[in-house]
Design a protein around this motif. Structure first.
Motif, PDB file in Angstrom:
ATOM      1  N   ASP A 158      22.670 -21.768 -35.288  1.00  0.00           N
ATOM      2  CA  ASP A 158      21.357 -21.698 -34.657  1.00  0.00           C
ATOM      3  C   ASP A 158      21.502 -21.354 -33.180  1.00  0.00           C
ATOM      4  O   ASP A 158      22.597 -21.032 -32.700  1.00  0.00           O
ATOM      5  CB  ASP A 158      20.575 -22.991 -34.876  1.00  0.00           C
ATOM      6  CG  ASP A 158      21.273 -24.221 -34.304  1.00  0.00           C
ATOM      7  OD1 ASP A 158      22.124 -24.073 -33.399  1.00  0.00           O
ATOM      8  OD2 ASP A 158      20.965 -25.340 -34.754  1.00  0.00           O
ATOM      9  N   ASP A 159      20.408 -21.440 -32.438  1.00  0.00           N
ATOM     10  CA  ASP A 159      20.391 -21.003 -31.045  1.00  0.00           C
ATOM     11  C   ASP A 159      21.346 -21.810 -30.159  1.00  0.00           C
ATOM     12  O   ASP A 159      21.789 -21.321 -29.125  1.00  0.00           O
ATOM     13  CB  ASP A 159      18.961 -21.101 -30.501  1.00  0.00           C
ATOM     14  CG  ASP A 159      18.817 -20.477 -29.134  1.00  0.00           C
ATOM     15  OD1 ASP A 159      18.810 -19.240 -29.040  1.00  0.00           O
ATOM     16  OD2 ASP A 159      18.712 -21.243 -28.144  1.00  0.00           O
ATOM     17  N   VAL A 180      21.259 -17.260 -34.204  1.00  0.00           N
ATOM     18  CA  VAL A 180      19.847 -17.221 -33.840  1.00  0.00           C
ATOM     19  C   VAL A 180      19.732 -17.078 -32.328  1.00  0.00           C
ATOM     20  O   VAL A 180      20.462 -17.725 -31.568  1.00  0.00           O
ATOM     21  CB  VAL A 180      19.130 -18.499 -34.319  1.00  0.00           C
ATOM     22  CG1 VAL A 180      17.697 -18.542 -33.788  1.00  0.00           C
ATOM     23  CG2 VAL A 180      19.140 -18.574 -35.842  1.00  0.00           C
ATOM     24  N   LYS A 182      16.853 -17.133 -29.398  1.00  0.00           N
ATOM     25  CA  LYS A 182      15.460 -17.403 -29.048  1.00  0.00           C
ATOM     26  C   LYS A 182      15.118 -16.887 -27.653  1.00  0.00           C
ATOM     27  O   LYS A 182      15.951 -16.957 -26.747  1.00  0.00           O
ATOM     28  CB  LYS A 182      15.184 -18.902 -29.129  1.00  0.00           C
ATOM     29  CG  LYS A 182      15.291 -19.478 -30.529  1.00  0.00           C
ATOM     30  CD  LYS A 182      14.955 -20.949 -30.546  1.00  0.00           C
ATOM     31  CE  LYS A 182      15.000 -21.520 -31.956  1.00  0.00           C
ATOM     32  NZ  LYS A 182      14.664 -22.975 -31.973  1.00  0.00           N
ATOM     33  N   GLU A 241      15.840  -8.311 -35.059  1.00  0.00           N
ATOM     34  CA  GLU A 241      14.688  -9.187 -35.284  1.00  0.00           C
ATOM     35  C   GLU A 241      13.982  -8.758 -36.560  1.00  0.00           C
ATOM     36  O   GLU A 241      13.953  -7.572 -36.903  1.00  0.00           O
ATOM     37  CB  GLU A 241      13.721  -9.088 -34.106  1.00  0.00           C
ATOM     38  CG  GLU A 241      12.432  -9.889 -34.258  1.00  0.00           C
ATOM     39  CD  GLU A 241      11.412  -9.519 -33.195  1.00  0.00           C
ATOM     40  OE1 GLU A 241      11.186 -10.343 -32.289  1.00  0.00           O
ATOM     41  OE2 GLU A 241      10.848  -8.389 -33.271  1.00  0.00           O
ATOM     42  N   THR A 243      10.142  -9.438 -38.515  1.00  0.00           N
ATOM     43  CA  THR A 243       8.807 -10.026 -38.558  1.00  0.00           C
ATOM     44  C   THR A 243       8.232  -9.735 -39.937  1.00  0.00           C
ATOM     45  O   THR A 243       8.217  -8.581 -40.374  1.00  0.00           O
ATOM     46  CB  THR A 243       7.891  -9.419 -37.475  1.00  0.00           C
ATOM     47  OG1 THR A 243       8.482  -9.618 -36.190  1.00  0.00           O
ATOM     48  CG2 THR A 243       6.519 -10.068 -37.515  1.00  0.00           C
ATOM     49  N   TYR A 253       6.582 -15.123 -40.845  1.00  0.00           N
ATOM     50  CA  TYR A 253       7.960 -15.467 -40.448  1.00  0.00           C
ATOM     51  C   TYR A 253       8.412 -14.503 -39.373  1.00  0.00           C
ATOM     52  O   TYR A 253       8.118 -13.308 -39.418  1.00  0.00           O
ATOM     53  CB  TYR A 253       8.910 -15.374 -41.651  1.00  0.00           C
ATOM     54  CG  TYR A 253      10.351 -15.694 -41.311  1.00  0.00           C
ATOM     55  CD1 TYR A 253      10.793 -17.006 -41.232  1.00  0.00           C
ATOM     56  CD2 TYR A 253      11.272 -14.672 -41.070  1.00  0.00           C
ATOM     57  CE1 TYR A 253      12.116 -17.299 -40.917  1.00  0.00           C
ATOM     58  CE2 TYR A 253      12.590 -14.952 -40.757  1.00  0.00           C
ATOM     59  CZ  TYR A 253      13.012 -16.271 -40.679  1.00  0.00           C
ATOM     60  OH  TYR A 253      14.309 -16.555 -40.369  1.00  0.00           O
ATOM     61  N   ARG A 254       9.115 -15.056 -38.388  1.00  0.00           N
ATOM     62  CA  ARG A 254       9.739 -14.197 -37.366  1.00  0.00           C
ATOM     63  C   ARG A 254      10.998 -14.904 -36.875  1.00  0.00           C
ATOM     64  O   ARG A 254      11.003 -16.110 -36.634  1.00  0.00           O
ATOM     65  CB  ARG A 254       8.789 -13.929 -36.205  1.00  0.00           C
ATOM     66  CG  ARG A 254       9.452 -13.127 -35.057  1.00  0.00           C
ATOM     67  CD  ARG A 254       8.496 -12.876 -33.910  1.00  0.00           C
ATOM     68  NE  ARG A 254       7.521 -11.841 -34.249  1.00  0.00           N
ATOM     69  CZ  ARG A 254       6.235 -11.913 -33.950  1.00  0.00           C
ATOM     70  NH1 ARG A 254       5.749 -12.982 -33.342  1.00  0.00           N
ATOM     71  NH2 ARG A 254       5.425 -10.922 -34.281  1.00  0.00           N
ATOM     72  N   ASN A 255      12.056 -14.157 -36.734  1.00  0.00           N
ATOM     73  CA  ASN A 255      13.289 -14.708 -36.184  1.00  0.00           C
ATOM     74  C   ASN A 255      14.133 -13.569 -35.628  1.00  0.00           C
ATOM     75  O   ASN A 255      13.919 -12.400 -35.965  1.00  0.00           O
ATOM     76  CB  ASN A 255      14.076 -15.481 -37.246  1.00  0.00           C
ATOM     77  CG  ASN A 255      14.902 -16.610 -36.648  1.00  0.00           C
ATOM     78  OD1 ASN A 255      15.118 -16.658 -35.433  1.00  0.00           O
ATOM     79  ND2 ASN A 255      15.371 -17.517 -37.493  1.00  0.00           N
ATOM     80  N   TRP A 257      18.319 -12.543 -33.953  1.00  0.00           N
ATOM     81  CA  TRP A 257      19.725 -12.926 -33.898  1.00  0.00           C
ATOM     82  C   TRP A 257      20.479 -12.045 -32.908  1.00  0.00           C
ATOM     83  O   TRP A 257      20.120 -10.888 -32.674  1.00  0.00           O
ATOM     84  CB  TRP A 257      20.374 -12.751 -35.279  1.00  0.00           C
ATOM     85  CG  TRP A 257      19.808 -13.635 -36.330  1.00  0.00           C
ATOM     86  CD1 TRP A 257      20.266 -14.838 -36.752  1.00  0.00           C
ATOM     87  CD2 TRP A 257      18.644 -13.361 -37.150  1.00  0.00           C
ATOM     88  NE1 TRP A 257      19.474 -15.339 -37.754  1.00  0.00           N
ATOM     89  CE2 TRP A 257      18.475 -14.472 -38.012  1.00  0.00           C
ATOM     90  CE3 TRP A 257      17.744 -12.307 -37.207  1.00  0.00           C
ATOM     91  CZ2 TRP A 257      17.432 -14.533 -38.936  1.00  0.00           C
ATOM     92  CZ3 TRP A 257      16.694 -12.361 -38.122  1.00  0.00           C
ATOM     93  CH2 TRP A 257      16.546 -13.472 -38.972  1.00  0.00           C
ATOM     94  N   ARG A 276      19.566 -15.219 -42.167  1.00  0.00           N
ATOM     95  CA  ARG A 276      18.676 -16.188 -42.805  1.00  0.00           C
ATOM     96  C   ARG A 276      19.428 -17.093 -43.790  1.00  0.00           C
ATOM     97  O   ARG A 276      18.963 -18.198 -44.105  1.00  0.00           O
ATOM     98  CB  ARG A 276      17.543 -15.460 -43.524  1.00  0.00           C
ATOM     99  CG  ARG A 276      16.637 -14.671 -42.593  1.00  0.00           C
ATOM    100  CD  ARG A 276      15.450 -14.070 -43.318  1.00  0.00           C
ATOM    101  NE  ARG A 276      14.512 -15.102 -43.753  1.00  0.00           N
ATOM    102  CZ  ARG A 276      13.395 -14.861 -44.434  1.00  0.00           C
ATOM    103  NH1 ARG A 276      13.101 -13.612 -44.773  1.00  0.00           N
ATOM    104  NH2 ARG A 276      12.595 -15.842 -44.786  1.00  0.00           N
TER     105      ARG A 276
END
Length: 379
Positions: A158-159, A180, A182, A241, A243, A253-255, A257, A276
């Motif tokens: 994760d971040d 990830v 952010k 990214e 979306t 959903y949005r993320n 990396w 993911r």
């Protein structure tokens, strides 16, 4: 798989003991450091790799995805041992914890995960700054990076992990990363992205898919070579990214990396799927360990030295053994699939071992499959 049987027997034998008072087996295990078991975990994973069980797990760039995350194996405001870390709560009470980083091999579309040797957050005498998840993860890289690097590894996280010192530690071990990323913790990187978006240099890709209920739109954006932090020696990373919008064009959903893998239109979708897959460490690893029969957070016994961490590691070994047996032992696989749930299988397994002697593992599996005509009898 003969190597696994003594450890499984030991683990389930211990679960049959009382967990509310010191026991002789606890006294015997307390002095043993959890690192004693790490080579066994590594060897089981190595055998799965050698026998081709992990081929379906190969992902971006022909690498295996190793997700890293920290989780508690114990926490209490009343019970503690010298190995507990301490956290002062808002109410002034002290929370005693055992936290462990549990790297696991994951892959999109795979329901299984493969645990690797863990690394515990430690109590460090004479050190002003407390140990933490990130420091434990760095130690894991130092200890195991060279062992796993020849297979090709992409580390997921994760971040928390997406910062230059840790990314550099990953690359120093000749591993790749996919973390990830952010906006609120990478302000400069996103300023660069805004600038390149205005000039049209951020690449885009769009696809639609039917999820069984509605048509979703997936929008991918990616850009190579952007700075991870605001410094002259900033590490240059590649960013992507996704979306996802529903049929009403609402974002569901949005993320995003940051990765060491070079991105293009041929791999960005697979890269996002790999990113993911990090959630599998929560769903298929931590959740199973805590809620589906392993009782990972249960205080089987705490001890005065290593007992809590040793038992947590033994728990991880049992989980890995069961995963390996489902691949490699046809009888075990049939027994597990016949049981209504993992918890029911464990209850049957423990009960049989408490009251019946079996000649070997195969005898036990045959009995669980075919029943009382195989009950051991005295001659």
């Amino acid at each position: 798989m003969k190597l696994l049987w003594p450890w499984l027997a030991l683990f389930y034998g211990y679960l049959c003991e009382t967990a509310t008072a010191p026991s002789q087996i606890g006294n015997l295990l307390d002095p043993i450091a959890p690192e004693t078991l790490y080579p066994v975990l590594a060897e089981v994973g190595d055998q799965l790799y050698t026998q081709g069980c992990l081929k379906p797990f190969m992902s971006v760039g022909g690498t295996l995805l190793v997700a890293m995350d920290g989780t508690d194996s114990f926490s209490s405001e009343k019970i503690s041992c010298p190995c507990c870390t301490q956290q002062t709560l808002k109410n002034g009470q002290t929370l005693y914890r055992h936290t462990v980083v549990t790297p696991v091999i994951v892959a999109p579309g795979q329901s299984r995960v493969v645990p690797l040797p863990p690394e515990f957050v430690r109590v460090q005498d004479g050190v002003d700054k407390q140990d933490c998840e990130l420091a434990a993860a760095k130690r894991w890289l130092t200890t195991w990076g060279a062992h796993y690097a020849p297979r090709g590894i992409t580390v997921l996280g994760d971040d928390l992990y997406c910062h230059q010192p840790f990314c550099e530690a990953v690359r120093a071990q000749h591993l790749d990363f996919l973390f990830v990323c952010k906006p609120d913790s990478h302000a400069l990187l996103y300023e660069w992205l805004d600038d390149f978006t205005r000039t049209g240099e951020v690449q885009t890709l769009e696809k639609s898919r039917w999820n069984g209920k509605q048509r979703l739109t997936e929008r991918y954006r990616y850009l190579n070579q952007v700075p991870l932090r605001n410094s002259d020696d900033a590490l240059m990373v590649n960013w992507c990214e996704v979306t996802i919008l529903n049929a009403k064009q609402e974002v569901v959903y949005r993320n995003a990396w940051a990765t060491s893998h070079t991105l293009d239109e041929h791999n960005v979708i697979d890269m996002v799927a790999a990113g993911r897959a990090r959630w599998k460490i929560e769903n298929e690893n931590n959740n199973v360990l805590k809620n589906h029969g392993y009782h990972f957070e249960h205080n089987f016994a705490h001890g005065k030295q290593h007992l809590s961490n040793f038992l947590a590691t033994l728990n991880l070994l049992a989980f890995l053994a069961h995963t390996a047996l489902e691949w490699l032992d046809e009888a075990y696989r049939a027994v597990r699939h016949a049981a209504p749930s993992r918890r029911t299988f464990f209850e049957q397994f423990r009960t049989l071992l408490q009251f019946m002697p079996f000649d070997n593992w195969q005898h036990l599996m045959r009995f669980m499959l075919y029943g009382e005509n195989l009950i051991p009898r005295k001659t």
